[in-house]
Design an enzyme around this catalytic site. Structure first.
Site, short mmCIF file in Angstrom:
data_model
loop_
_atom_site.label_atom_id
_atom_site.label_comp_id
_atom_site.label_asym_id
_atom_site.label_seq_id
_atom_site.Cartn_x
_atom_site.Cartn_y
_atom_site.Cartn_z
N GLY A 1 0.82 -1.21 0.00
CA GLY A 1 0.00 0.00 0.00
C GLY A 1 0.84 1.25 0.00
CG ASN A 2 -0.42 4.66 -1.66
OD1 ASN A 2 -1.10 5.53 -1.13
ND2 ASN A 2 -0.86 3.94 -2.69
NE ARG A 3 5.01 6.55 4.71
CZ ARG A 3 5.07 5.86 5.85
NH1 ARG A 3 4.06 5.90 6.69
NH2 ARG A 3 6.14 5.14 6.13
CB SER A 4 -2.83 8.27 -0.58
OG SER A 4 -3.87 9.18 -0.84
CB ALA B 1 -1.59 7.40 -4.05
#
Ligand code: CTP
Ligand code: CA
Length: 225
Positions: A33-36, A100
């Site tokens: 995943g990512n930090r958005s 994102a």
């Protein structure tokens, strides 16, 4: 400017906004995943609704309450987000890709939990590239439809932004100036909005709603002009 003083300049328009960050599953319990946080996308959805638009918000893994009067489509992965955005975009006046989207996903999904075994070496993860939703939107005929992308760049912000705008075929590209303090999860943002017509609008650091209103100003001008 109080919200009530804003024009209802998106009355009768349908806009699609993607928000949050996609998760790419490895097995039933793990993902990449990512930090958005989804804050910018939700600010875009809220402000568009306040200006009279019918809004479809494609939300990927966001822990925020649904904005009032907005249709929310919940997705998890980049492939799901692509389906949701492309189908909503067919009838939309504008599409804003604030999400994102993961560039890569695991090549294979393991239907059972990956286990560790004593003495065995650590597994490696093979990745395959995800489709580029914004580039697909930009590449298909979209006369009368405004396509907006986002980009976070750390160096050569304007040159990289111009190149990305051309590569993706979008009408507007919001380039976040990320530096020591990342925009992720913060309530405020600073950006330059580049236009395919060569224009650029600098938005000083301020609430994500303020950046959202500049984006809708530019979208409304293109829809009306
Ligand atoms: N985007 C998309 N589909 C992808 C990746 C990105 O639609 N598979 C969209 C994002 O929602 C964003 C824009 O493309 O609006 C720019 O994303 P960014 O990650 O900055 O661009 P990339 O082309 O992925 O380039 P980079 O190698 O810099 O990550
Ligand atoms: Ca990317």
């Amino acid at each position: 400017l109080a919200r009530g003083a804003l024009p209802r300049d998106l009355d009768g328009r349908h806009v699609v906004v993607s928000a949050g960050g996609t998760r790419e599953a490895l097995d039933p319990v793990r993902f990449l995943g990512n930090r958005s946080s989804g804050l910018q996308g939700y600010a875009l959805a809220r402000t568009a609704a306040a200006r009279g638009a019918r809004v479809t918000l494609v939300a990927a893994n966001v822990a925020l309450p649904d904005p009032a009067g907005v249709r929310v489509v919940v997705v998890e992965s980049a492939l799901q987000l692509r389906e949701a955005v492309l189908s909503a975009a067919d009838r939309a006046d504008a599409v804003v890709m604030a999400a994102a989207v993961a560039d890569f996903r695991p090549a294979g999904y393991r239907p059972s939990k990956i286990k560790k075994r004593d003495g065995a070496s650590a597994p490696s993860i093979e990745l395959v590239q995800n489709p580029d939703v914004l580039a697909e939107l930009g590449a298909r005929p979209h006369a009368g439809q405004v396509i907006v992308g986002f980009a976070a760049e750390t160096d050569d912000v304007l040159a990289n932004g111009r190149a990305k705008l051309a590569r993706k075929g979008c009408d507007l590209l919001v380039v976040n100036q990320v530096g020591a303090d990342l925009a992720f999860g913060r309530p405020d943002n600073a950006a330059v909005v580049l236009g395919a017509d060569g224009s650029s609008v600098e938005v000083p650091r301020g609430p994500k709603e303020a950046l959202a209103d500049v984006v809708w100003d530019l979208v409304a001008a293109r829809l009306d002009g």
